[in-house]
Enzyme design. Structure first.
Site, PDB file in Angstrom:
ATOM      1  N   ALA A   1      -0.464   1.206   4.112  1.00 24.22           N
ATOM      2  CA  ALA A   1      -1.802   1.673   4.451  1.00 24.22           C
ATOM      3  C   ALA A   1      -2.560   0.690   5.320  1.00 24.22           C
ATOM      4  O   ALA A   1      -3.410   1.067   6.101  1.00 24.22           O
ATOM      5  CB  ALA A   1      -2.607   1.947   3.177  1.00 24.22           C
ATOM      6  N   CYS A   2      -2.268  -0.604   5.198  1.00 19.26           N
ATOM      7  CA  CYS A   2      -3.075  -1.606   5.884  1.00 19.26           C
ATOM      8  C   CYS A   2      -2.258  -2.834   6.187  1.00 19.26           C
ATOM      9  O   CYS A   2      -1.629  -3.402   5.313  1.00 19.26           O
ATOM     10  CB  CYS A   2      -4.278  -2.002   5.024  1.00 19.26           C
ATOM     11  SG  CYS A   2      -5.253  -3.339   5.728  1.00 19.26           S
ATOM     12  N   GLY A   3      -2.262  -3.245   7.453  1.00 17.23           N
ATOM     13  CA  GLY A   3      -1.527  -4.436   7.813  1.00 17.23           C
ATOM     14  C   GLY A   3      -2.400  -5.548   8.331  1.00 17.23           C
ATOM     15  O   GLY A   3      -1.923  -6.636   8.602  1.00 17.23           O
TER      16      GLY A   3
ATOM     17  N   THR B   1       0.979  -3.471   3.023  1.00 18.35           N
ATOM     18  CA  THR B   1       1.289  -2.140   2.526  1.00 18.35           C
ATOM     19  C   THR B   1       1.414  -1.166   3.675  1.00 18.35           C
ATOM     20  O   THR B   1       1.091  -1.470   4.825  1.00 18.35           O
ATOM     21  CB  THR B   1       0.180  -1.641   1.576  1.00 18.35           C
ATOM     22  OG1 THR B   1      -0.989  -1.352   2.350  1.00 18.35           O
ATOM     23  CG2 THR B   1      -0.147  -2.681   0.527  1.00 18.35           C
TER      24      THR B   1
ATOM     25  N   CYS C   1      -5.241  -6.694   6.746  1.00 13.21           N
ATOM     26  CA  CYS C   1      -5.981  -7.360   5.683  1.00 13.21           C
ATOM     27  C   CYS C   1      -5.639  -8.845   5.652  1.00 13.21           C
ATOM     28  O   CYS C   1      -4.492  -9.228   5.793  1.00 13.21           O
ATOM     29  CB  CYS C   1      -5.653  -6.730   4.340  1.00 13.21           C
ATOM     30  SG  CYS C   1      -5.709  -4.934   4.348  1.00 13.21           S
TER      31      CYS C   1
END
Length: 276
Positions: A114-116, A112, A118
């Protein structure tokens, strides 16, 4: 190519009136990254500088170390309901002899905006695989006066943020404060990938004599990307996370947070910061 901004109708409400008008928004679209025709990941990004993004992403994943590791990058066919190419699929051909390390980068989920990071199997994997150890980065340092000027320089060059208010920015600077490159994106990790990818294609990696400035907070993932590119100093307008500080300390990266006005917090390796 994909648009960076788009217009949508909005109801604008103020204390004394309500009006309808168009509003400018930052575009967010999926980009599928393939290696050798095989899907690697999908990231939600602002279109533009996609080739830079792919180079930076693959470097951060430990899949490449220089621009010579990539033979070609091309857009694949992908069309919308009107039959127009979406330019939302990029396929990377690695150079002969370059192989994907076992277990590296293969993600079966969407990244996403917001976060890569994870889904990493272990923190140790990220901490140990850089090709450009910062202990070998030499004696790069930056003065506090120069540091305090970076946020204003970053903000002045955020052209799309000016019209949308909805993008993160990442920029590379020289230790004397000269701007090398700046990229914007709905995802802070994408903005960093784009600016590092630019440096990689320009044969500037490792970035051992540079400073990375980001417009938001300093997450673990942004520290990871800086370490993988050999960047010795990362500065952020907002706060770092605890894992970001831990990784910076273990990797010998100087991490600066809350860089606002004439104040800042230096969390790790303060020896690179010169008090003016």
């Amino acid at each position: 190519m994909g648009r960076v901004t788009t217009r949508r109708p909005v109801l604008r409400i103020t204390a004394d009136r309500a009006t309808r008008r168009p509003d400018t928004l930052a575009v967010e679209e999926p980009l599928e990254i393939r290696v050798g025709g095989e899907s690697l990941t999908i990231t939600m990004r602002t279109p533009g500088h996609d080739v830079d993004l792919v180079h930076g992403f693959l470097l951060a994943e430990g899949m490449i170390g220089s621009r010579e590791d990539i033979a070609a990058v091309r857009y694949c066919d992908g069309v919308d309901e009107s039959g127009a190419n979406t330019y939302n699929v990029l396929d990377v051909a690695l150079a002969p002899g370059v192989t994907v390390p076992e277990g590296t980068g293969r993600r079966a989920f969407t990244t996403t905006s917001a976060c890569g990071v994870c889904g990493k199997n272990s923190l140790d994997e990220v901490r140990t695989r850089t090709r450009y150890p910062l202990k070998d980065a030499g004696t790069t340092s930056i003065g506090t006066h120069t540091l305090t000027e970076l946020p204003d320089t970053l903000r002045r060059h955020q052209q799309v943020f000016e019209s949308t208010g909805g993008l993160h920015a990442a920029a590379l600077f020289t230790p004397d404060g000269a701007l090398l490159a700046l990229r914007e994106d709905v995802g802070r990790h994408n903005a960093v990938d784009k600016v590092i990818g630019w440096a990689l294609t320009d044969n500037r990696v490792p970035l051992s004599h540079s400073v990375l400035m980001v417009s938001g907070r300093a997450s673990f993932e942004l520290v990871q990307k800086a370490v993988m590119a050999g960047i010795p100093v990362l500065a952020a307008v907002s706060a770092p996370s605890s894992l970001a500080v831990d990784l910076a300390a273990e990797s010998d990266l100087t991490l600066v947070g809350f860089l606002r006005g004439d104040t800042m917090n230096v969390y790790t390796v303060p020896e690179r910061i010169k008090t003016d």
